[in-house]
Write an enzyme that holds these catalytic residues in place. Structure first.
Site, PDB file in Angstrom:
ATOM      1  CB  ALA A 190      65.776  41.793  40.832  1.00  0.00           C
ATOM      2  CB  THR A 191      70.772  39.358  40.314  1.00  0.00           C
ATOM      3  OG1 THR A 191      69.915  38.619  39.439  1.00  0.00           O
ATOM      4  CG2 THR A 191      71.863  38.444  40.840  1.00  0.00           C
TER       5      THR A 191
ATOM      6  CG  ASN B 150      61.006  33.407  38.766  1.00  0.00           C
ATOM      7  OD1 ASN B 150      60.884  33.215  39.987  1.00  0.00           O
ATOM      8  ND2 ASN B 150      61.871  32.731  38.036  1.00  0.00           N
TER       9      ASN B 150
ATOM     10  CG  HIS C 247      65.141  43.123  32.893  1.00  0.00           C
ATOM     11  ND1 HIS C 247      64.797  41.910  32.344  1.00  0.00           N
ATOM     12  CD2 HIS C 247      65.775  42.849  34.036  1.00  0.00           C
ATOM     13  CE1 HIS C 247      65.217  40.934  33.148  1.00  0.00           C
ATOM     14  NE2 HIS C 247      65.815  41.474  34.181  1.00  0.00           N
TER      15      HIS C 247
ATOM     16  CB  THR D 204      79.678  56.452  37.799  1.00  0.00           C
ATOM     17  OG1 THR D 204      81.043  56.795  38.086  1.00  0.00           O
ATOM     18  CG2 THR D 204      79.011  57.586  37.050  1.00  0.00           C
TER      19      THR D 204
ATOM     20  CB  CYS E 169      67.529  26.820  30.309  1.00  0.00           C
ATOM     21  SG  CYS E 169      65.777  26.707  30.534  1.00  0.00           S
TER      22      CYS E 169
HETATM   23  C1  LIG Z   1      61.710  36.824  40.894  1.00  0.00           C
HETATM   24  C2  LIG Z   1      62.988  37.308  40.301  1.00  0.00           C
HETATM   25  N1  LIG Z   1      63.991  37.696  41.094  1.00  0.00           N
HETATM   26  C3  LIG Z   1      65.148  38.146  40.603  1.00  0.00           C
HETATM   27  C4  LIG Z   1      65.367  38.230  39.257  1.00  0.00           C
HETATM   28  C5  LIG Z   1      66.681  38.730  38.773  1.00  0.00           C
HETATM   29  O1  LIG Z   1      66.550  40.037  38.304  1.00  0.00           O
HETATM   30  P1  LIG Z   1      67.647  40.716  37.369  1.00  0.00           P
HETATM   31  O2  LIG Z   1      67.464  40.105  36.040  1.00  0.00           O
HETATM   32  O3  LIG Z   1      67.295  42.149  37.383  1.00  0.00           O
HETATM   33  O4  LIG Z   1      68.973  40.458  37.964  1.00  0.00           O
HETATM   34  C6  LIG Z   1      64.336  37.833  38.376  1.00  0.00           C
HETATM   35  C7  LIG Z   1      64.484  37.835  36.917  1.00  0.00           C
HETATM   36  O5  LIG Z   1      65.459  37.460  36.310  1.00  0.00           O
HETATM   37  C8  LIG Z   1      63.119  37.371  38.921  1.00  0.00           C
HETATM   38  O6  LIG Z   1      62.139  36.969  38.122  1.00  0.00           O
HETATM   39  C1  LIG Z   2      90.350  55.135  37.849  1.00  0.00           C
HETATM   40  C2  LIG Z   2      88.919  54.860  38.082  1.00  0.00           C
HETATM   41  N1  LIG Z   2      88.552  53.706  38.666  1.00  0.00           N
HETATM   42  C3  LIG Z   2      87.258  53.414  38.888  1.00  0.00           C
HETATM   43  C4  LIG Z   2      86.261  54.278  38.539  1.00  0.00           C
HETATM   44  C5  LIG Z   2      84.843  53.881  38.820  1.00  0.00           C
HETATM   45  O1  LIG Z   2      84.214  53.499  37.641  1.00  0.00           O
HETATM   46  P1  LIG Z   2      82.627  53.402  37.508  1.00  0.00           P
HETATM   47  O2  LIG Z   2      82.167  54.791  37.421  1.00  0.00           O
HETATM   48  O3  LIG Z   2      82.413  52.659  36.234  1.00  0.00           O
HETATM   49  O4  LIG Z   2      82.120  52.677  38.682  1.00  0.00           O
HETATM   50  C6  LIG Z   2      86.599  55.510  37.936  1.00  0.00           C
HETATM   51  C7  LIG Z   2      85.599  56.512  37.563  1.00  0.00           C
HETATM   52  O5  LIG Z   2      84.662  56.845  38.230  1.00  0.00           O
HETATM   53  C8  LIG Z   2      87.956  55.791  37.704  1.00  0.00           C
HETATM   54  O6  LIG Z   2      88.316  56.940  37.141  1.00  0.00           O
END
Ligand SMILES: Cc1ncc(COP(=O)(O)O)c(C=O)c1O
Ligand SMILES: Cc1ncc(COP(=O)(O)O)c(C=O)c1O
Lengths: 125, 391, 391, 125
Positions: B77-78, B157, B207, B245, B330
């Site tokens: 979500a971030t 939250n 999560h 990916t 925190c």
């Molecule tokens: C309201 C809200 N927004 C955003 C986030 C961030 O989500 P994430 O942990 O998937 O980055 C959270 C939780 O951490 C949340 O409670």
């Molecule tokens: C040389 C190289 N750089 C970057 C990436 C991208 O990595 P990721 O799949 O973790 O985003 C890949 C593979 O997809 C790669 O082979």
């Protein structure tokens, strides 16, 4: 994200603060500053602190340091109060430096208790 | 009976365990006999990965009553919040440079807006009422000719406060203003119907609802003018909106998570209500206890209580082995009072004493009773230790 | 013997299966009896998550001979590349606005540079020699007073060509120019010693080395002036460089992956060399076959071959059930000849006929022999079908 | 990211192109365009195409469409060649529209074969 902010010793002192409480009729000093409230009380006999008690409103480090002070200083001579410094306790309890400000309130309270004790034993001054 | 040494976790608003069926499916998929191929690969194994992703998108879309192709996968979500707010504001900057949000938003919303302010956008920060809810008249008054984006979260939250997204969206749509909703805390927990809701962008994460950490999604409504600029570049994945990916096992997990959530949403809610009510009944008589938010209208998975004349950090430690959250951010050793609770009008001291109890599927009555007991005895202990106020 | 219907996967450069021990650890960690707490939580469960992350960072740091606190977790190498290049160039824009990279970089590097060009940065795109390797004299000639960042990958994902990072870094450091290295294809596969190498920023990803998809890292050297601007905002995680709840199970998996890779790197390499050599021996006599890259100095996990007068898409289909990659970027139905192979001087036709065979830990001799057989018969069939060239 | 670009029928035709090959001494047309090379050959008897063969250099869709054409048109009258259009085959084989350009090369080759056949049968023109 952070590790455990409390050392094992701080946890023990906070969990079981044996010197928490008040002493009816004893000498006492109370201080409030930095979001911390602390009261120290002492029963004196023969220039020694027979019993020390504290009351505190503050974070766990404040409570732990206050407890450690009482435990350490019971039985000591009243004159030690005026030389008391929190720095040794802060180190032995691993209090984070950011908390120095509030822990110093305890130092002030101890000194203030020291003054009260001294004034009480020299009523003629 | 709860063993004293074991941790008792009542912090399901922070994160949840992954459903064991989901974990099993992830393992099956990602190991050597599974379907570990890169979905960008055109060969048969890659195409199977594509099918898995399409299936998961369908599951998440079904939960939200929308089309699978409206969903962009992110790392959580971030990232979704950043993509919606930074990407949305940049995409629509010709439309105007005024933005509206609330002071009670998550940091992942607040911080992108702070960045936009530095870039010359103007942000109106709305305060909630003391129960945490937005007064719609305040939003209407804040809307201007050049307002282009409003971001208001669904379930808060920290407090569980629920905003009326439908009403907010209706007001925005009437003025051609996009509405982004951070629904990290509500997707899979409260009913959300994106066919019916006037929402343009919605952030979510797995999560918080028994899926894995590190996978989220952004919903982008299929309406003219609704779009975002990408934040990351490279590869042609996801219509160039979010390259990289695709993490098949994570996406499949989010899909399953959504399907499970959909099927048991009302049971989950009933369970949370029961836990919430039991807990509240067990502590409400404590002198000086105050609810942050609203007992009746809030999301029942979260109960945030302050208590008069108690120091929050000591309270938290005295509550161990209960795992709960403070109202504080925190990130440093010295805890700051929560800006969310301050925006509800709480004093620094009350905000600092706040504890968020949050319940989940694994929560049992014993956990709640243990928490009640711990909370009461911690309060009792700290009050006993505390000196009278200096007059 | 390989059953005809079963897929034979020789595309380990695209992605790898997760080691079963790693998958097991992930499941144990993320389910209800594991350690699913949010590492941002200050309670005991949260602190355990922090410890898991610290342990994993230590494992990855040990693989690279660096300090754990030099590593920023990301969602993969794509994000790491973006953070390094966009974030690095922005952070150092006072230093200069000239940047250098190669034409043979991955899209996740190329595209951020394209974005920077639009933002007024100037980019020099270096061509490799015909064997894919950079002539260091070309780099030296391209460096200017205002050059601030060079980005050159370690192992090329299409050809396996290995660049001399040490030499490149030495040249950069002498001129106070930062070096970013995309090491997505080499981390855990070739020895990398960051204590010794003059590298400032390095991108990596778990899924190319038997870890899960969707987790990567960026190494940021501990040197004055080496830093990046964040791309995402919110929460205080990771020194504000990359917010978002840390995906503990993914990070722990990457850590284990790194430790396993470290312990078996030389065995892995030996195995890859054996598979590579066997395959090459089996096809090198085919008329018109040409290696893209260099058989002797390339990374043995990858073998990219073109073949004269064969249409690539038909070749790929004729190779089924072999799962291999074309030299083409495969994002549309009409396949474009690979820009990487074009930069090596290959004609469109030769680039289009290129097939990347890539080997991995699970590759057995039977797979290689099956691939040899398939490749030979596919070529034979397509040549048989093809008419004479029109004179 | 994409689904299977080849329909089941395309896969079958590509896998077993029964009409691939050449015909010694038959009429034939060869065309090269759009990166596609195609040669069509026909054995004619009584104004009918007894045998059709193709050779092709191109993507699987090109090969499949060429094969499908040969299979469909064997036995048909030579006049049908001049009216041949690929659009029906493209649809029945689900050839993606992006490939229209190269598939049209087959249409051109068929027409061209039609002209050659017509010219051969009307040698006096
Ligand atoms: C309201 C809200 N927004 C955003 C986030 C961030 O989500 P994430 O942990 O998937 O980055 C959270 C939780 O951490 C949340 O409670
Ligand atoms: C040389 C190289 N750089 C970057 C990436 C991208 O990595 P990721 O799949 O973790 O985003 C890949 C593979 O997809 C790669 O082979």
């Amino acid at each position: 994200m952070s590790g455990d902010p409390y050392s094992e010793r701080v946890r023990q002192l906070f969990e079981a603060p044996r010197h928490a409480g008040s002493l009816g009729g004893a000498l006492s000093a109370t201080l409030e500053d930095q979001g911390v409230r602390i009261r120290l009380a002492a029963e004196i006999a023969d220039g020694e602190m027979r019993t020390l008690r504290f009351q505190a409103w503050g974070c766990p480090h404040v409570i732990a340091v206050a407890e450690a002070f009482c435990a350490d200083y019971e039985g000591k001579s009243v004159s030690t109060l005026l030389e008391f410094s929190v720095s040794d306790l802060m180190q032995s309890l691993s209090v984070p430096v950011e908390k120095t400000g509030r822990i110093l309130v305890i130092e002030d309270a101890v000194r203030s208790l020291g003054n009260i004790v001294r004034d009480a034993s020299n009523p003629d001054d | 009976m709860i063993e004293r040494a074991a941790l008792v976790y009542l912090d399901y608003a922070a994160s949840t365990p992954v459903d064991s069926r989901v974990a099993k499916a992830m393992t099956a998929l990602m190991t050597v006999d599974g379907n570990f191929a890169n979905p960008s690969s055109t060969h048969a194994a890659g195409r199977r990965s594509v099918e898995h992703i399409a299936h998961a998108a369908g599951q998440l879309a079904a939960l939200l009553n929308t089309d699978a192709d409206r969903l962009i996968w992110t790392s959580g979500a971030t990232e979704s919040d950043n993509l919606a707010i930074l990407g949305g504001a940049h995409f629509r900057q010709e439309r105007g440079r005024h933005l509206i949000t609330m002071r009670t938003e998550h940091k992942a919303v607040v911080d992108p807006f702070n960045v936009l302010e530095k870039q010359g956008f103007e942000v109106t920060w709305l305060d909630p009422e003391t129960d945490g809810v937005l007064d719609i008249a305040k939003l209407e008054a804040a809307l201007r000719q050049d307002t282009q984006l409003v971001s208001i979260m669904h379930v808060n939250n920290e407090t569980g406060v629920v905003q009326d997204i439908e009403q907010i969206g209706t007001v925005c749509r009437a003025r051609d203003v996009l509405l982004h909703v951070d629904a990290a805390q509500s997707v899979g927990k409260l009913p959300i119907d994106l066919e019916a809701l006037p929402v343009d962008l919605m952030s979510m994460t797995a999560h918080k609802v028994y899926g894995p950490k590190g996978i989220g999604a952004l919903y982008i409504a299929d309406r003219p003018g609704v779009h975002v600029d990408p934040l990351l570049f490279g590869g042609g994945q996801q219509q160039r909106l979010r390259p990289g990916t695709l993490p098949v096992q994570q996406i499949v997990a989010f899909g399953m998570t959504a399907e499970i959530a959909r099927s048991r949403m009302s049971d989950d809610l009933e369970h949370l209500r029961a836990m919430h009510n039991r807990f509240w009944s067990g502590i409400r008589d404590l002198p000086g206890v105050l609810v942050n938010g609203c007992i009746e209208t809030g999301f029942p998975g979260i109960l945030n209580v302050s208590i008069e004349d108690i120091e929050g950090e000591s309270l938290l430690l005295a509550l161990e082995p209960l795992c709960v959250a403070t109202g504080s951010a925190c990130n440093s050793q010295i805890q700051e009072p929560s800006y969310v609770l301050r925006a509800l009008g709480r004093s620094d001291a009350l905000a600092q004493s706040a504890i968020r109890f949050s319940f989940g599927r694994p929560t049992r009555i014993e956990h709640v009773d243990f928490a009640i007991d711990r909370y009461r005895s911690a309060i009792e202990k700290l009050r006993r230790i505390a000196p009278e106020r200096v007059q």
